[in-house]
Scaffold this motif. Sequence first.
Motif: not given
Length: 343
Positions: A203-204, A211-214, A217-225, A228-230
């Motif tokens: 996948y990805g 996969v990390e980019a997607l 992208h979604a996680i940084f759309s949460i207010p206050g983030v 992020i690290e993998f």
Amino acid sequence: MNTFGRKFRVSIFGESHGPAIGCTIDGVFPGTPIILEDLEKEIARRKSGGKGTTPRTEADKPIILSGVLDDHATGAPLTIVFLNENTHSSDYEKLLNHPRPGHADFVAGVKYADFQDPRGGGHFSGRLTLPIVAAGYVAKQVFSDIVINAELIEVGGVVPKIPAHAKNDPEVLAAIAAAEAEGDSLGGIVECTVKGRGLEIGYGEPFWDSVEALISHAIFSIPGVRGIEFGDGFQAARMKGSEHNDPIGADCLPVKNGAGGVNGGITNGAPILFRVAFKPTSSIRKPQLTMNFEEEKMTPLVVPGRHDVCFALRTPVVVEAMTAIVMADLLEISDLEPFVEAD
């Protein structure tokens, strides 16, 4: 834009103190089970009321307007709304001229020429994570063999003994009480894992749709983030190659999973593992010196309204929801078999 995804598309709408907020989801596979009681249980994981959370309480009752019939998705766009019933809009009347530090008040006023809704943060509010949780529930129903789990692993620098019980950890509660007494706030870190038989290799895509980019992208759309690290994350920068490299085992999976389940932007079959950093709540009672455009000088601001001391306490389910939305979009429609009930 307020839409994310290609095959599984999620749009959110509404403002914190407007009549309602909600989401529309397009691309839900026909026959996907959508059980209202289960959706309500997922939503309850985000609710306020516990120590360190906002005193604003809402019913948060989901109203499904379209796309569901007899507890199954019809294949048409699925729309869910939530009414806003407990608002104190007068708390925000002065913030157009005296914008809050750390918030979007000022930049939103510039971008939208002061036509934006400033009440409760408007469309920028963390309340908009409620329809995201609803969309995440729907996304989780699309795949039955992938499990997503997020837990709070740190609050204001305090590591709870049992992440799943972070909200009741004595040291965490003490840190929250101390910050609240000071009129201040705390941040936190959430760790998320994606695993299961359905998480196959492949996948990805490289580069733009990794996969990390997607997920990022979604996680940084949460207010206050704020980060992020993998896998090994920033710690990898302090390692040698021999320490960070991950040999492939006899089961064709990485031995250590230091890359967090992704190589070259593509899932490698191991669990996807990442951590999300949330900032301290920006709205605090402690006076802050900031620009007052009405008086044309910097003056103290004590932020009015009702706010979380640590909103990270309520975010694990939001992180799960955003991750589920990404995973649902990554799945090829051809990979999904129709939901056919046994006779």
